[in-house]
Scaffold this active site. Structure first.
Site, short mmCIF file in Angstrom:
data_model
loop_
_atom_site.label_atom_id
_atom_site.label_comp_id
_atom_site.label_asym_id
_atom_site.label_seq_id
_atom_site.Cartn_x
_atom_site.Cartn_y
_atom_site.Cartn_z
N HIS A 156 15.89 0.41 18.06
CA HIS A 156 16.26 -0.02 19.43
C HIS A 156 15.66 0.87 20.63
O HIS A 156 16.43 0.96 21.59
CB HIS A 156 17.56 -0.20 19.69
CG HIS A 156 18.30 -0.90 18.41
ND1 HIS A 156 18.50 -2.08 18.36
CD2 HIS A 156 18.88 -0.50 17.29
CE1 HIS A 156 19.25 -2.60 17.32
NE2 HIS A 156 19.55 -1.30 16.75
N SER A 277 -5.86 6.83 39.83
CA SER A 277 -5.45 5.88 40.94
C SER A 277 -6.30 6.06 42.08
O SER A 277 -6.83 7.07 42.53
CB SER A 277 -4.06 6.07 41.30
OG SER A 277 -3.71 5.57 42.39
N LYS A 283 -2.56 11.05 39.73
CA LYS A 283 -2.32 10.18 38.65
C LYS A 283 -3.18 10.10 37.66
O LYS A 283 -4.69 10.34 37.94
CB LYS A 283 -1.88 8.81 39.23
CG LYS A 283 -0.61 8.53 39.95
CD LYS A 283 -0.10 7.15 39.75
CE LYS A 283 0.21 6.97 38.34
NZ LYS A 283 0.75 5.65 38.13
N GLU A 290 -3.18 0.21 27.76
CA GLU A 290 -2.73 -0.93 28.57
C GLU A 290 -3.63 -2.18 28.41
O GLU A 290 -3.39 -3.40 28.05
CB GLU A 290 -2.66 -0.62 29.99
CG GLU A 290 -1.50 0.38 30.29
CD GLU A 290 -1.21 0.90 31.71
OE1 GLU A 290 -0.80 -0.19 32.52
OE2 GLU A 290 -1.89 1.89 32.12
#
Ligand code: ARG
Length: 462
Positions: A156, A277, A283, A290
């Site tokens: 979980h 970024s 970043k 992704e």
């Protein structure tokens, strides 16, 4: 009226029809298979006395030139030729004359496209399996270095029990091994030649299907021609197999994304495989995992697309089937680049063992061990042991420490029966190594699993 099939027509096809009907913009991907199929077919026709030696020889010369023209980029792909089969035959005939017109004897585009596409898919099964093998090697390599690196095992997405990072990675090794097995078994099952099935019912010409099957590297000839010209199970299988593989890649990607966040900090992807970024200079984004996660959806789309195209088609060939190719080409290209980039991203990633260890000290991962201890060493029934452990966890919480750090005196105060040796049992490493059941996380068991995968790879001759 330049169509090969224009005999019974009195008006030319509209250009709208040409655009709609054509597959030539994408089926040229199959040009190698198409030319090899024609060469095998021509050799068979000559052996059977349907072509003479001279005709075969000029077909060979002509097809070699066509191949050369395609590969050097000078071949003219014209939409009005409809598909690559007709474009190649037309060019061949313009190069060598009448012999070119005899090539289609005992053959139809229906068995021709079935041969081309099936051979393409069989080849891709193998190429993808080879890439998976390389990925598996990388995973096993990293896993071998981390059979003692503690991290929180989760259910979980909550801290559950301590495991080692090698064990975690080998879960993916198990998935990718099954992916290889599926691709290879699909290749075996579908390794039958459609050539000689002609349009749907076979041919009255004296063809030798075994000969062309052998020439083209098929195991045997297909059993029923009506099935063969309309069967696209082999294409569905590669789409399903790539989908399942991408699902595994997507799960691993999701973990890489989580692990490279500040919250986890378990890994750092290399600069080579991270992005920045455009606005936030600080970043470092995990675009690679992704996109891998995102591309999975697109591959599923191709699988659903072809399943739906095939649904309800009457026997035998229907033009609907022409819709089989683009999704497969796209899924195959996606599989190729995804496997390469995932492999490189893993190879260049830094594993931050110290953060994994720090995270393991949160969430009382050895709580189950305390309960097990009470059962085994103190004869306490499990339910009661569960309750006592809950008290100990609450005490650790109150003290602001992890259960693995609690003192003997604290535990003794909770339950008299607890002995001093409990402290060793609550250590995270001890807890991990206690899971000695087959397939468990104990370092010894993890090492056995490593040997299992190493052996598999050593035997895997592809
Ligand atoms: N371009 C067609 C396809 O990809 C080739 C087979 C065409 N056969 C036919 N009878 N129209 O399916």
């Amino acid at each position: 009226m330049d169509k090969m099939w224009s005999g019974r027509f009195s008006a030319s096809a509209s250009s709208l029809l040409d655009q709609f009907n054509a597959s030539i913009m994408f089926d040229r991907e199959l040009y190698r298979e198409d030319i090899e199929g024609s060469l095998a077919h021509a050799a068979m026709l000559e052996k059977q006395g349907i072509l003479n030696a001279q005709e075969l020889s000029s077909i060979r010369t002509g097809l070699a030139q066509v191949r050369e023209e395609i590969e050097s980029g000078v071949f003219e792909w014209t939409i009005s030729d409809e598909d690559l089969h007709m474009a190649i035959e037309k060019r061949l005939t313009s190069l060598i004359g009448d012999a070119g017109k005899k090539l289609h004897t005992g053959r139809s585009r229906n068995d021709q496209v079935a041969v081309d596409f099936r051979r393409y898919v069989l080849r891709k099964n193998l190429e993808i399996a080879r890439q998976l093998k390389a990925l598996l090697e990388t995973i096993i390599d990293i896993a071998g270095k981390h059979t003692q690196t503690l991290l929180p095992g989760m259910t979980h997405l909550q801290h559950a029990q301590p495991i080692n990072f090698g064990f975690h990675l080998l879960a993916y090794a198990a998935m990718f091994k099954r992916d290889i097995e599926r691709l290879l078994s699909s290749r075996e099952r579908n390794n039958v030649s459609p050539l000689g099935c002609a349009a749907l019912a076979g041919t009255p010409h004296n063809v030798d299907r075994d000969f062309t099957a052998r020439e083209l590297g098929f195991e045997s000839v297909s059993v029923n021609c009506l099935d063969t010209v309309s069967d696209r199970d082999f294409a569905l299988e590669i789409l399903f197999n790539i989908s399942t593989m991408m699902m595994h890649i997507s799960r691993l990607s999701e973990e890489l994304i989580l692990w490279s966040s500040y919250e986890f900090g378990f890994v750092e992807l290399s600069d080579e495989y991270s992005t920045g970024s455009s606005i936030m200079p600080q970043k470092k984004n995990p675009d690679v995992p992704e996109l891998l996660r995102g591309k999975t959806g697109r591959v599923y789309g191709s699988l659903m697309g072809l399943l739906t195209v095939m649904k309800g088609l009457p026997l035998a060939y229907n033009k609907d089937t022409q819709e089989d190719k683009e999704g497969v080409f796209d899924a195959v290209a996606t599989a190729h680049i995804s496997l390469d980039i995932l492999n490189e991203a893993l190879k260049t990633m830094t594993v931050k063992s110290e953060n994994m260890l720090a995270a393991s000290k949160k969430g009382h991962l050895s709580a189950t061990d305390l309960a097990d201890y009470l059962v085994e060493h103190c004869g306490v029934p499990f339910r009661e042991a569960h309750f006592i452990t809950g008290k100990a966890v609450a005490r650790a919480e109150a003290l602001g420490i992890d259960l693995s750090e609690i003192s003997y005196n604290e535990l003794k105060a909770i339950d008299e029966r607890i002995d001093e040796d409990i402290i060793a049992h609550l250590q995270l490493e001890h807890s991990m190594n206690a899971r000695m059941s087959a397939g468990g996380t104990a370092t010894l068991r993890t090492l056995e699993q490593l040997v299992h995968f190493e052996h598999y790879l050593k035997e895997l001759d592809i």
